[in-house]
Every structure is written in structure tokens, then in C-alpha cells.
Design a protein around this motif. Structure first.
Motif, PDB file in Angstrom:
ATOM      1  N   ALA A   9      18.331  19.366  19.785  1.00  0.00           N
ATOM      2  CA  ALA A   9      19.337  18.789  19.098  1.00  0.00           C
ATOM      3  C   ALA A   9      19.820  19.080  17.685  1.00  0.00           C
ATOM      4  O   ALA A   9      20.939  19.204  17.270  1.00  0.00           O
ATOM      5  N   ASP A  10      18.743  18.842  16.714  1.00  0.00           N
ATOM      6  CA  ASP A  10      18.751  19.327  15.413  1.00  0.00           C
ATOM      7  C   ASP A  10      19.182  20.663  14.931  1.00  0.00           C
ATOM      8  O   ASP A  10      20.379  21.005  14.274  1.00  0.00           O
ATOM      9  N   ALA A  11      18.753  21.815  16.070  1.00  0.00           N
ATOM     10  CA  ALA A  11      19.142  23.093  15.814  1.00  0.00           C
ATOM     11  C   ALA A  11      20.655  23.208  16.157  1.00  0.00           C
ATOM     12  O   ALA A  11      21.410  23.854  15.459  1.00  0.00           O
ATOM     13  N   GLU A  12      20.992  22.586  17.177  1.00  0.00           N
ATOM     14  CA  GLU A  12      22.418  22.683  17.714  1.00  0.00           C
ATOM     15  C   GLU A  12      23.364  21.968  16.712  1.00  0.00           C
ATOM     16  O   GLU A  12      24.386  22.618  16.290  1.00  0.00           O
ATOM     17  N   MET A  13      23.022  20.831  16.020  1.00  0.00           N
ATOM     18  CA  MET A  13      23.831  20.208  14.894  1.00  0.00           C
ATOM     19  C   MET A  13      23.813  21.072  13.693  1.00  0.00           C
ATOM     20  O   MET A  13      25.106  21.182  13.198  1.00  0.00           O
ATOM     21  N   PHE A  14      22.993  21.756  13.515  1.00  0.00           N
ATOM     22  CA  PHE A  14      22.955  22.795  12.236  1.00  0.00           C
ATOM     23  C   PHE A  14      23.822  23.823  12.407  1.00  0.00           C
ATOM     24  O   PHE A  14      24.610  24.156  11.745  1.00  0.00           O
ATOM     25  N   LEU A  15      23.739  24.546  13.732  1.00  0.00           N
ATOM     26  CA  LEU A  15      24.652  25.546  13.945  1.00  0.00           C
ATOM     27  C   LEU A  15      25.995  25.095  14.040  1.00  0.00           C
ATOM     28  O   LEU A  15      27.069  25.820  13.772  1.00  0.00           O
ATOM     29  N   ASP A  16      26.421  23.884  14.330  1.00  0.00           N
ATOM     30  CA  ASP A  16      27.787  23.343  14.619  1.00  0.00           C
ATOM     31  C   ASP A  16      28.378  23.386  13.243  1.00  0.00           C
ATOM     32  O   ASP A  16      29.825  23.332  12.877  1.00  0.00           O
ATOM     33  N   ARG A  17      27.622  23.458  11.972  1.00  0.00           N
ATOM     34  CA  ARG A  17      28.071  23.430  10.853  1.00  0.00           C
ATOM     35  C   ARG A  17      28.720  24.629  10.569  1.00  0.00           C
ATOM     36  O   ARG A  17      29.490  24.797   9.354  1.00  0.00           O
ATOM     37  N   TYR A  18      28.417  25.731  11.105  1.00  0.00           N
ATOM     38  CA  TYR A  18      28.965  27.163  10.894  1.00  0.00           C
ATOM     39  C   TYR A  18      30.236  27.102  10.727  1.00  0.00           C
ATOM     40  O   TYR A  18      31.043  26.810  11.560  1.00  0.00           O
ATOM     41  N   GLY A  19      30.844  27.477   9.714  1.00  0.00           N
ATOM     42  CA  GLY A  19      32.475  27.584   9.271  1.00  0.00           C
ATOM     43  C   GLY A  19      33.113  26.285   9.232  1.00  0.00           C
ATOM     44  O   GLY A  19      34.355  26.277   9.061  1.00  0.00           O
TER      45      GLY A  19
END
Length: 219
Positions: free
Chosen positions: A170-180
Motif C-alpha cells: 500500500a505504501d509503495a503504491e501511494m508513493f508511486l501515485d505521487r509521480y507527476g
């Protein structure tokens, strides 16, 4: 994603930014091999002082200014570094409140990727203003892939890095969703263009990983 406390920041930074310590070492290596007389050094977005912690081992007589928008980060930096040859400035990267032509080195280590192009340009203009003629800017930022396919690979590599270093799915996906969205990776060409438009010359890429880029530029 909840912002970490300063203490947590120091604990998790190596698990969040790939090759973080190598990145800092590379920055210092460029300064060490430049022909700049390193009397005064401004670290922009200094956080808890990790760049200066390493720099003062090589340049112990240099005077350092650590600038950050977080008073808590600066307080922890001061606890780690003390007062000798150190000045702590609470301020924004795009409006530093530091004297013109007062630094030989300015570093921006992973500190400007939340700005859009206009904001990033303002930061670089401030760095240019603060540097003495002939001074050197060292900046590291997130680098964006050139193609959608490249972006897919970049995100997959970053995801695996986060998971391998203790982040859950979940944390990894949240981090990646910040891209852009929250942070804004730029291509190599975009980074170079912004530096040159700010007036810098001798712009060079001195280091790059799958996610970060290191550039040097001279006023």
C-alpha cells in the motif's frame, strides 16, 4: 502519504531514495574536483543536514548556511551539526533571503521536485543570485523517463526498491501515485534547459540512476 517527522526522515531516507548516500558522495566529489575556492556553502532544502554532515569532513573550514522551510528539520540539523561555522536559515528555496553573491557552492539535494516549471525556475534564479561569479551549483532531482515504456520500467524498479527496503504494498503504491502529481520528474533535457535559462553555463550531468539525476552548473 503522511509526512515523516525529522527523526523518521533520517531513518527512512535510505529506504525511499535509491542510492541516496552514493548521490551525496558524488555531489561532494564534483565540488572537490572543481577549481572553486570553497569558502561559503549554501545548502538549499537542507533538511536534517545530511549533505553538510559529509561536506564538512572534506571542507572543515568552510562556512555553511543551511536553508529549509521546516523549523523542525533545521532544529535536528543543528542538533547534529552544532553552531561552529554553521548558520541555519528558515526560508523558502524560491525566496531565500540570503545576500547576493555570497556563496561559492550552492547545493540542492532532492529539494525542488515539488515545484512546477515556473517555481523551479524561480529557485534556480535564486541559486544564481546567491552564487558568486564562478561559483558552482550542484543539484540532484528526480529524472523522468522519455517514453511511456521507459516510465513503466522506472516505476517498476522503484516499486521493487521500496518493497525490498521495508515498504508494504500500500505504501509503495501511494508513493508511486505521487509521480507527476505531488512531485514532478523532469527529463534530462528539461533539467538542462531550466539551468541554462537561469543563466548558468558549463551545465553537466555528472551522475544518474534509474530515478535521480545529478547536475553541476557554473555561474
Amino acid at each position: 502519504m503522511t509526512q515523516p517527522s525529522p527523526e523518521e526522515y533520517d531513518q527512512i531516507i535510505d529506504c525511499t531514495i535509491p542510492k541516496y548516500r552514493q548521490l551525496i558522495d558524488e555531489c561532494l566529489d564534483v565540488v572537490s574536483h572543481s577549481d572553486v575556492e570553497v569558502r561559503d556553502w549554501v545548502d538549499v532544502g537542507a533538511g536534517t543536514g545530511n549533505m553538510v554532515m559529509v561536506a564538512r569532513e572534506v571542507f572543515p573550514d568552510t562556512k555553511y548556511v543551511l536553508l529549509d522551510l521546516s523549523k523542525d528539520m533545521l532544529a535536528l540539523a543543528k542538533f547534529k551539526l552544532g553552531d561552529a561555522n554553521m548558520r541555519y536559515v528558515w526560508g523558502s528555496s524560491d525566496n531565500m533571503g540570503i545576500m547576493d553573491s555570497s556563496a561559492d557552492v550552492v547545493t540542492c539535494i532532492q529539494s525542488n521536485h515539488y515545484y512546477d516549471d515556473a517555481g523551479h525556475a524561480d529557485v534556480l534564479s535564486e541559486c544564481y543570485r546567491v552564487l558568486r561569479p564562478g561559483g558552482i551549483l550542484i543539484t540532484t532531482e528526480n529524472v523522468g523517463a522519455r517514453t511511456e515504456y521507459g516510465r513503466k520500467i522506472q516505476r517498476a524498479r522503484l516499486r521493487d526498491f521500496l518493497l525490498a527496503n521495508g515498504r508494504n504494498e500500500a505504501d509503495a503504491e501511494m508513493f508511486l501515485d505521487r509521480y507527476g502529481v505531488e512531485y514532478k520528474p523532469r527529463s534530462v533535457d528539461e533539467h538542462i534547459r531550466l539551468l541554462e535559462e537561469a543563466g548558468f553555463h558549463d551545465v553537466e550531468v555528472f551522475w544518474m540512476s534509474s530515478s535521480q539525476i545529478g547536475l553541476s552548473a557554473t555561474r
